[in-house]
Design an enzyme around this catalytic site. Structure first.
Site, PDB file in Angstrom:
ATOM      1  N   CYS A 173     -12.320 -33.835 -57.558  1.00  0.00           N
ATOM      2  CA  CYS A 173     -11.104 -33.508 -58.315  1.00  0.00           C
ATOM      3  C   CYS A 173     -10.759 -32.026 -58.201  1.00  0.00           C
ATOM      4  CB  CYS A 173     -11.314 -33.883 -59.780  1.00  0.00           C
ATOM      5  SG  CYS A 173      -9.769 -34.012 -60.672  1.00  0.00           S
ATOM      6  N   ASP A 178     -15.625 -38.888 -69.804  1.00  0.00           N
ATOM      7  CA  ASP A 178     -15.647 -37.460 -69.469  1.00  0.00           C
ATOM      8  C   ASP A 178     -16.001 -36.682 -70.740  1.00  0.00           C
ATOM      9  OD1 ASP A 178     -15.362 -35.047 -68.124  1.00  0.00           O
ATOM     10  OD2 ASP A 178     -13.206 -35.248 -67.782  1.00  0.00           O
TER      11      ASP A 178
END
Ligand SMILES: O=C(O)c1ccccc1NCC(=O)[C@H](O)[C@H](O)COP(=O)(O)O
Length: 256
Positions: free
Chosen positions: A26, A160
């Protein structure tokens, strides 16, 4: 609405077969970095459209992807990352950039995933932020209720670390003991389960040893001084690919 069918769910959830763990890198912030990362062979790459030092414009992301395709690169799954976006914001990005998936927190607007599915052919990955002192708490119950409600319009759950400042990319791990709960919930709902937050080439094997995860997502842990470091990116991908064939297997895993 491109609702997720039961067959697709079963297939995505593994259909009873062990699938390789997919890797998402990412926070791609430039063409050269994108080229290097794509060359390292991840399954997914992420562009951050949320406020962040990693934020990119839709025009830039579109241009880099077009350039890589012109160069003949085989693109991985492309993921647009948002925090708690307004509907129009995601709509505008998806109209400008051809993305395969959006990743977002939607506790501010629980109908957002369904709204997106009605307008775009796109996977929706729902981020579940994990705060401290989570196990068995009311946050977990609320997250479970939200996931049950959204199950027909999301494709994956992404655990997350709760990040109050920007909603992700913190570089911090969460308490991995919550994972088995979400693993069984994801299986029941036919959703994929991804984990993110503070992963790096040195700790991802321990995460994988703790139990089945469909995908892992990393940003800070493959950077050096805030810039993507292709050696760390490659090491991370190799570590995940090698899992099960090296000494990680059976390490036991556990909390971060
Ligand atoms: O990465 C960011 O800057 C970010 C900002 C705002 C919302 C989400 C963001 N990233 C989401 C991701 O997919 C990250 O890969 C994930 O949070 C893990 O990040 P890290 O702990 O740095 O590996």
């Amino acid at each position: 609405m491109t609702e997720v069918t039961e067959d697709a769910r079963q297939e995505r959830a593994g259909g009873g077969h062990e699938q390789a763990t997919s890797v998402k890198i990412c926070g791609v912030t430039g063409l050269e970095t994108a080229r290097e990362i794509v060359g390292a062979g991840p399954d997914c790459i992420g562009f951050v459209f949320a406020p962040s030092r990693r934020r990119v414009s839709p025009a830039d992301a579109r241009g880099w992807l077009a350039r890589l395709e012109e160069e003949g690169a085989k693109l991985p799954l492309t993921v647009g990352v948002f925090a708690r976006p307004r509907r129009e914001e995601v709509d505008a990005v998806l109209t400008e950039v051809r993305l395969d998936a959006v990743q977002l927190i939607a506790d501010h607007d629980p109908d957002l995933p369904a709204w997106l599915k009605r307008r775009h052919e796109v996977q929706v990955w729902l981020t579940v932020p994990i705060a401290r002192a989570e196990p068995g708490g009311s946050r977990m119950a609320a997250a479970e209720a939200m996931l049950r409600r959204m199950r027909h319009c999301i494709d994956a759950i992404l655990l997350d670390t709760h990040d109050p400042s920007q909603g992700g990319g913190s570089g911090r791990t969460f308490d991995w003991t919550v994972i088995p709960h979400y693993r069984s919930l994801a299986g029941e709902l036919g959703l994929l389960l991804y984990a993110a937050g503070g992963l790096n080439p040195d700790n991802v094997g321990t995460l994988l040893a703790g139990g089945r995860i469909d995908g892992v997502d990393v940003s800070s842990g493959v950077e050096t001084e805030g810039i993507k470091d292709i050696r760390k990116v490659s090491a991370f991908i190799e570590r995940v690919r090698a899992y099960g064939t090296d000494t990680d297997e059976g390490n036991g895993g556990g909390a971060a």
